[in-house]
Design an enzyme around this catalytic site. Structure first.
Site, mmCIF file in Angstrom:
data_model
loop_
_atom_site.group_PDB
_atom_site.id
_atom_site.type_symbol
_atom_site.label_atom_id
_atom_site.label_comp_id
_atom_site.label_asym_id
_atom_site.label_seq_id
_atom_site.Cartn_x
_atom_site.Cartn_y
_atom_site.Cartn_z
ATOM 1 N N ASP A 1 1.379 -1.086 -0.135
ATOM 2 C CA ASP A 1 0.137 -0.182 0.094
ATOM 3 C C ASP A 1 1.204 1.192 -0.248
ATOM 4 O O ASP A 1 2.177 1.044 0.546
ATOM 5 C CB ASP A 1 -1.084 0.261 1.327
ATOM 6 N N TYR B 1 2.882 4.819 0.382
ATOM 7 C CA TYR B 1 3.539 4.526 1.872
ATOM 8 C C TYR B 1 2.900 6.314 3.147
ATOM 9 O O TYR B 1 2.053 6.596 2.327
ATOM 10 C CB TYR B 1 5.027 6.318 1.316
ATOM 11 N N PHE C 1 6.684 1.862 -4.355
ATOM 12 C CA PHE C 1 8.252 2.299 -4.060
ATOM 13 C C PHE C 1 8.762 3.390 -4.189
ATOM 14 O O PHE C 1 10.156 4.048 -3.658
ATOM 15 C CB PHE C 1 9.072 0.916 -4.655
ATOM 16 N N HIS D 1 11.518 -9.614 -0.055
ATOM 17 C CA HIS D 1 11.575 -7.830 -0.116
ATOM 18 C C HIS D 1 12.664 -7.233 -0.070
ATOM 19 O O HIS D 1 13.187 -7.454 0.584
ATOM 20 C CB HIS D 1 10.803 -7.607 1.082
#
Length: 221
Positions: free
Chosen positions: A65, A67, A78, A188
């Protein structure tokens, strides 16, 4: 809702936009914007869909989701706007690009819009979030919408690279047709897990090699 998308997506998503559950989701989101601080700004909710036309998709990078701190979210997974401090996960992504492709990523901004312009769909699973409250808009309907998007890409495209970092993204990719697409899975890039296998994954060079093999222009990472 003032959140534009590229016309190519309207054809793909029109039937989903007409669903009652999607209308309920948008009603919820609109009410949240009225009462709270929500990220990204409303016109950037569908930024991934305005930046990358459906027919130009070469790569899909799935995030979770947006920031949730001020000034960071911009509607691309990102990515943060020019001038904003680069978040830890993106720092690690740049480190891996530098190592994998032997290019200098120092001094870069965190704005990944130039990836989106080249056909990289930077897709979060959930497209909105309340300030300082991660996953606050999870399980409201966004996940079903983005599952639908991923399925449409899988069904109607060939030779797309899906990059799935972390268990959450891997689960989002469970229905991708792996006989006609390349699916790259790994840890990740967050500081909690990057050293467990994200570093050294070479996903960026693998992506470009696959694109070249299928007559597609590689991404300038």
């Amino acid at each position: 809702m003032n959140a534009p998308i590229h016309p190519s997506w309207n054809t793909i998503l029109h039937s989903y936009f007409e669903k009652e559950e999607f209308k309920q989701l948008l009603d919820f989101v609109e009410s949240e914007y009225k009462d709270k601080t929500i990220y990204p700004v409303q016109e950037n909710i569908f930024r991934a869909f305005s930046s990358t036309p459906f027919e130009k998709i070469k790569v899909v990078i799935i995030g979770q989701d947006p920031y949730h701190n001020p000034g960071q979210a911009m509607g691309l997974s990102f990515s943060v706007p020019e001038g904003v401090t680069i978040p830890p996960s993106l720092k690690n992504i740049y480190k891996e690009i530098s190592s994998d492709l032997d290019i200098d990523t120092s001094g870069r901004s965190g704005d990944l819009a130039h990836w989106a312009d080249q056909g990289v769909l930077l897709l979060n699973s959930v497209l909105t979030v309340a300030a300082n409250s991660p996953a606050s808009h999870a399980k409201k309907g966004w996940e079903e919408f983005t599952d639908y998007v991923i399925q449409k890409i899988s069904d109607q495209h060939e030779h797309v690279v899906f990059i799935l970092w972390g268990n959450y993204a891997k689960n989002k990719g469970k229905n991708i047709n792996r006989t006609k697409h390349l699916v790259l899975e790994g840890h990740h890039p967050s500081p909690l897990s990057a050293y467990r296998g994200f570093f050294g994954c070479k996903h960026f060079s693998q992506t470009n090699e696959y694109l070249r093999e299928h007559g597609r222009k590689e991404i300038r990472w």
